[in-house]
Design a protein around this motif. Sequence first.
Motif, PDB file in Angstrom:
ATOM      1  N   LEU A  95       0.844  -1.346  -0.084  1.00 51.87           N
ATOM      2  CA  LEU A  95      -0.047  -0.056   0.083  1.00 51.87           C
ATOM      3  C   LEU A  95       0.892   1.195  -0.016  1.00 51.87           C
ATOM      4  O   LEU A  95       1.930   1.355   0.715  1.00 51.87           O
ATOM      5  CB  LEU A  95      -0.994   0.163   1.439  1.00 51.87           C
ATOM      6  CG  LEU A  95      -2.015  -1.107   1.411  1.00 51.87           C
ATOM      7  CD1 LEU A  95      -2.649  -0.863   2.745  1.00 51.87           C
ATOM      8  CD2 LEU A  95      -2.851  -1.123   0.047  1.00 51.87           C
ATOM      9  N   ILE A 151       2.675  -1.265   4.487  1.00 53.79           N
ATOM     10  CA  ILE A 151       1.936   0.024   4.474  1.00 53.79           C
ATOM     11  C   ILE A 151       3.002   1.124   4.377  1.00 53.79           C
ATOM     12  O   ILE A 151       3.581   1.531   5.671  1.00 53.79           O
ATOM     13  CB  ILE A 151       1.172   0.258   5.778  1.00 53.79           C
ATOM     14  CG1 ILE A 151       0.145  -0.943   5.694  1.00 53.79           C
ATOM     15  CG2 ILE A 151       0.368   1.519   5.496  1.00 53.79           C
ATOM     16  CD1 ILE A 151       0.647  -2.068   6.914  1.00 53.79           C
ATOM     17  N   HIS A 193      -6.194   1.170  -7.951  1.00 53.87           N
ATOM     18  CA  HIS A 193      -6.378   2.551  -7.340  1.00 53.87           C
ATOM     19  C   HIS A 193      -7.519   3.302  -8.015  1.00 53.87           C
ATOM     20  O   HIS A 193      -7.836   2.711  -9.145  1.00 53.87           O
ATOM     21  CB  HIS A 193      -5.159   3.397  -7.559  1.00 53.87           C
ATOM     22  CG  HIS A 193      -4.458   3.793  -8.522  1.00 53.87           C
ATOM     23  ND1 HIS A 193      -4.952   4.454  -9.481  1.00 53.87           N
ATOM     24  CD2 HIS A 193      -3.295   2.874  -9.248  1.00 53.87           C
ATOM     25  CE1 HIS A 193      -4.153   4.396 -10.529  1.00 53.87           C
ATOM     26  NE2 HIS A 193      -3.333   3.437 -10.515  1.00 53.87           N
ATOM     27  N   THR A 233      -3.312   1.958  -3.621  1.00 54.18           N
ATOM     28  CA  THR A 233      -3.564   3.175  -2.362  1.00 54.18           C
ATOM     29  C   THR A 233      -4.325   2.392  -1.677  1.00 54.18           C
ATOM     30  O   THR A 233      -4.645   1.025  -1.674  1.00 54.18           O
ATOM     31  CB  THR A 233      -4.388   4.345  -3.272  1.00 54.18           C
ATOM     32  OG1 THR A 233      -5.165   3.929  -4.059  1.00 54.18           O
ATOM     33  CG2 THR A 233      -3.395   5.287  -3.986  1.00 54.18           C
ATOM     34  N   ARG A 234      -5.187   3.048  -0.666  1.00 53.46           N
ATOM     35  CA  ARG A 234      -5.791   2.483   0.668  1.00 53.46           C
ATOM     36  C   ARG A 234      -6.723   1.402  -0.086  1.00 53.46           C
ATOM     37  O   ARG A 234      -6.986   0.448   0.881  1.00 53.46           O
ATOM     38  CB  ARG A 234      -6.400   3.399   1.246  1.00 53.46           C
ATOM     39  CG  ARG A 234      -7.523   4.320   0.861  1.00 53.46           C
ATOM     40  CD  ARG A 234      -8.518   5.406   1.858  1.00 53.46           C
ATOM     41  NE  ARG A 234      -9.263   5.915   0.726  1.00 53.46           N
ATOM     42  CZ  ARG A 234      -9.223   7.264   0.309  1.00 53.46           C
ATOM     43  NH1 ARG A 234      -8.105   7.778   0.867  1.00 53.46           N
ATOM     44  NH2 ARG A 234     -10.001   7.865  -0.346  1.00 53.46           N
ATOM     45  N   THR A 275       2.376   4.920  -6.865  1.00 55.44           N
ATOM     46  CA  THR A 275       2.076   3.702  -7.488  1.00 55.44           C
ATOM     47  C   THR A 275       2.993   3.249  -8.830  1.00 55.44           C
ATOM     48  O   THR A 275       3.135   2.092  -9.000  1.00 55.44           O
ATOM     49  CB  THR A 275       0.568   3.062  -7.773  1.00 55.44           C
ATOM     50  OG1 THR A 275       0.223   4.059  -8.936  1.00 55.44           O
ATOM     51  CG2 THR A 275      -0.284   3.348  -6.522  1.00 55.44           C
ATOM     52  N   ALA A 312      -5.407  -2.595   7.267  1.00 54.24           N
ATOM     53  CA  ALA A 312      -4.270  -3.307   6.764  1.00 54.24           C
ATOM     54  C   ALA A 312      -3.848  -4.154   8.319  1.00 54.24           C
ATOM     55  O   ALA A 312      -3.703  -5.524   7.933  1.00 54.24           O
ATOM     56  CB  ALA A 312      -3.335  -2.609   6.368  1.00 54.24           C
ATOM     57  N   GLY A 338      -6.882   2.974   6.060  1.00 52.12           N
ATOM     58  CA  GLY A 338      -6.447   1.892   5.349  1.00 52.12           C
ATOM     59  C   GLY A 338      -5.325   1.197   6.055  1.00 52.12           C
ATOM     60  O   GLY A 338      -4.988   0.069   6.036  1.00 52.12           O
ATOM     61  N   ARG A 339      -4.570   2.064   6.915  1.00 50.61           N
ATOM     62  CA  ARG A 339      -3.311   1.483   7.759  1.00 50.61           C
ATOM     63  C   ARG A 339      -4.000   0.610   8.818  1.00 50.61           C
ATOM     64  O   ARG A 339      -3.483  -0.770   8.956  1.00 50.61           O
ATOM     65  CB  ARG A 339      -2.496   2.547   8.503  1.00 50.61           C
ATOM     66  CG  ARG A 339      -1.667   2.061   9.509  1.00 50.61           C
ATOM     67  CD  ARG A 339      -1.141   3.148  10.454  1.00 50.61           C
ATOM     68  NE  ARG A 339      -2.057   3.689  11.286  1.00 50.61           N
ATOM     69  CZ  ARG A 339      -2.282   5.070  11.707  1.00 50.61           C
ATOM     70  NH1 ARG A 339      -1.062   5.656  11.329  1.00 50.61           N
ATOM     71  NH2 ARG A 339      -3.305   5.274  12.475  1.00 50.61           N
ATOM     72  N   TYR A 373      -4.493   7.945   3.949  1.00 51.56           N
ATOM     73  CA  TYR A 373      -4.982   6.689   3.995  1.00 51.56           C
ATOM     74  C   TYR A 373      -6.615   6.633   4.743  1.00 51.56           C
ATOM     75  O   TYR A 373      -7.006   5.425   4.666  1.00 51.56           O
ATOM     76  CB  TYR A 373      -4.083   5.779   5.056  1.00 51.56           C
ATOM     77  CG  TYR A 373      -2.701   5.285   4.314  1.00 51.56           C
ATOM     78  CD1 TYR A 373      -2.845   4.267   3.316  1.00 51.56           C
ATOM     79  CD2 TYR A 373      -1.629   5.651   4.701  1.00 51.56           C
ATOM     80  CE1 TYR A 373      -1.863   3.771   2.669  1.00 51.56           C
ATOM     81  CE2 TYR A 373      -0.314   4.903   4.030  1.00 51.56           C
ATOM     82  CZ  TYR A 373      -0.463   4.045   2.981  1.00 51.56           C
ATOM     83  OH  TYR A 373       0.641   3.510   2.438  1.00 51.56           O
ATOM     84  N   ALA A 383      -6.715  -0.777  -2.088  1.00 51.55           N
ATOM     85  CA  ALA A 383      -5.964  -2.147  -2.366  1.00 51.55           C
ATOM     86  C   ALA A 383      -5.973  -3.142  -1.271  1.00 51.55           C
ATOM     87  O   ALA A 383      -5.646  -4.290  -1.459  1.00 51.55           O
ATOM     88  CB  ALA A 383      -4.628  -1.714  -3.010  1.00 51.55           C
ATOM     89  N   VAL A 384      -6.265  -2.397   0.044  1.00 54.59           N
ATOM     90  CA  VAL A 384      -6.327  -3.401   1.265  1.00 54.59           C
ATOM     91  C   VAL A 384      -7.290  -4.388   0.980  1.00 54.59           C
ATOM     92  O   VAL A 384      -7.267  -5.369   1.835  1.00 54.59           O
ATOM     93  CB  VAL A 384      -6.439  -2.477   2.588  1.00 54.59           C
ATOM     94  CG1 VAL A 384      -7.498  -2.071   2.408  1.00 54.59           C
ATOM     95  CG2 VAL A 384      -6.133  -3.521   3.683  1.00 54.59           C
TER      96      VAL A 384
END
Length: 809
Positions: free
Chosen positions: A326, A394, A352, A378-379, A333, A416, A412-413, A402, A381-382
């Motif tokens: 991520l 991450i 993304h 990016t987020r 990316t 993940a 997102g973190r 995120y 994709a988690v």
Amino acid sequence: MVRTCEVALPLPLRTTFTYRVPEALDEPMVTGARVVVPFRNRAILGVVLKRGECANGASLKNVTELLDRVPTLSSSLVELGRWISNYYLSSIGETLRAMLPPAVELQFDREWQISDAGRARLQELRSLAVPSEVESADRTLLQLLETRGGVVSDGILRNIKGNLAATSRLLRRKELVVRGAGRHRAVRMQKMIAWRDQAVPAQSDPVEHRVHRVLAESAGTVALGSLLKAAAVSRAVVQRLVKEGKLVVSEEPLVPEQAPFAIDLIPPVNPLNAEQTHVVEAIEGWLRARTFHPALLYGVTGSGKTEVYIRAVEATLALGRAAIILVPEIALTIWISNICRARFGSTVAVLHSGLSDQERAREWWRVRRQEVRVVVGTRSAVFAPLEGIGLIVIDEEQESSYKQEEAPRYHGRDVALMRAKLEGAVALLGSATPSLESYQRAREGKYELLYLRSRVENRPMAAVQIADLREDFRRTHKTTPISQDLREAIARELAAGRQSIVLINRRGYSWFVLCRSCGATILCENCSIALTYHKKRERLTCHYCGFARRVATACPKCNSEHIYFVGAGAEQVEEHLRTLFPQARIARLDRDAVRNKRAFAEVLSAFAAGNMDILVGTQMVAKGHDFHGVTLVGVASADAQLGFPDFRAAERTFQLLTQVAGRAGRGSLPGQVIVESHHPEHYAIQTAASQDYVSFFEKELHFRRLMHYPPFVALSSVLVRGAKLEKAIHWSRQIEAFFESQKISEIKILGPAAAPLSRLKGEYRFHFLLKSSRRAALNKIVNKCLAFCSEKGIPDRAILIDVDPVNLL
């Protein structure tokens, strides 16, 4: 017993819906599959959460269509969705929608059908000798429906003049019936050309030889458009060769062109230094254990974190498991995915929001079919539907991007970390400037803490100089977009043939427009924010809602002609540099200068290849890029963010300055950084200049502890919004009374108060900020608040709950 299924719909409703399963769909329907179901007067796409039975299903509606014979979402993704829904207090339907691929195969519409009452009404209208204008409109609409078999689509109805009023009348009298419909889109086809095996190109026709050569080199069929371009021939030439029997034409579905692999990129396989080797060996050990292991990799800029990520992915693939990387920005990316594709080939997918729906759907289904083992994105994709995940990276974990700013408002973190826990995988957080929350967890032993304290090949950190803008004004007696110190440094770099980056974290030409007679600023019509001046477009623009207007020649309040443009944005800095250095090759990188991923990649490629001398940009240029030719980085108005009404303002300033300073001196030549500031004594500026994260952490942690902010407490914000000020105030007062009635000592409640952006996109906003050392207590009271709002009839969309907010504006 009637067979049923529980379906989650993408609506802001914290409930699921039960539908009857037709016999034909009973056996193949599984949990996690997508279904089309009727909801009110429309068709909608949902996800099956579980199967069931009921004694009396007469009142239930039927599932219209089953799209998937295998679950689109695996059981682990559905479980992750339930966790997100519970933790972030979002609806399960909206949460699962964020996980699904774009439904490019479906087109949702409404169908209008004439009822028996409508047919009777039509006969009555036909008998009228002189109908009124209203009666004529009703008759025209009903006749259209009858001639088309009693049913027409929404699209056809929209083309009829005066249909809106007539439709409303007929619907009210139940002479029309509306229902939702989901149709499969027609598959777009493309012509494919091949050379017939027995055919021989005419010796005297060079055009024919070009066509034959292109097709022979392809060793198969070529799309007509590609053939015309590659062979430099017209469509008429191809048609002639088809008639002569030398070409064979077929048709194939048209799919979006896949981004080309970076086959010309040979990423450097750098030998690992002692620190990198220690980190990689530790990660390999955790991977072999096949258990959840969170770790924070704190490495200074240029320390080789990307190489560690790639080696960790290699180790993951060697164990037969999959990996997700991520990154916080779409821009990053490009570089990471190119490196991964060059190392791992076609087993890499990119996900993304910058991709078109067709591109995203294609990549998503490649992942779902397990054709790829590495996902970069990016987020969102988690949520990649990989199976057997062993590693989630991450990168730049501290980045606020995120955090999703619309439902579901997940981080997102943190998602993940939870997915890694569910999958029994390693979660590797990486940063040169970790968030205070992550670094504190690492110090407390909740994360493993790994260090990369020096740059690769022991390259020195860039020397940082603080340019005091107060002193600069005393010397020059004028205000310019960049200081004299930075101007002289850029001139030296240009003379030596070296590259420079200038960061100005403001879009546009000027920050806002001010009347010098009455002091008024020109505000957005929908938001309580001043409009930004964009010189190239000659527009004043709101960066929140998109409202734009012409540049005023006189003050709209007092009609004075003394209009003053305040502040310098990226557009003005670029113009100023072009005036100072007319021979320099200058590019600008922000959302105004580059509108798509291709333009972005072109600018970065040109700068990386040394075809540009100066790159001006917003925070897009600050993170992740590895430009070996850059020896100078200038930061204009470095402390602008310190004045924001946000407790993270100092942390974000420090992170941005440290990250952009890390772009200098990454090659063989030493780097220099010039930081412009009106507040050079501020600890965020001082510690960023010395690139001393630990000192900043200790100072900021002391402030957070005193003021009861994260990482010492959990936060939730409750935002109340409404198009009418009176309504927003009334609802805020009701919620205030609710919180006062709870009297929970372990929760501190601030508000209600007008939000810093008190009006946004036409809505008035008031907010509450809730703090507690116990997250469970915080979530409990917010859940009670939502139930109270529902009981009092406060609309769902008027209340916005943000758990662990990163933006308090």
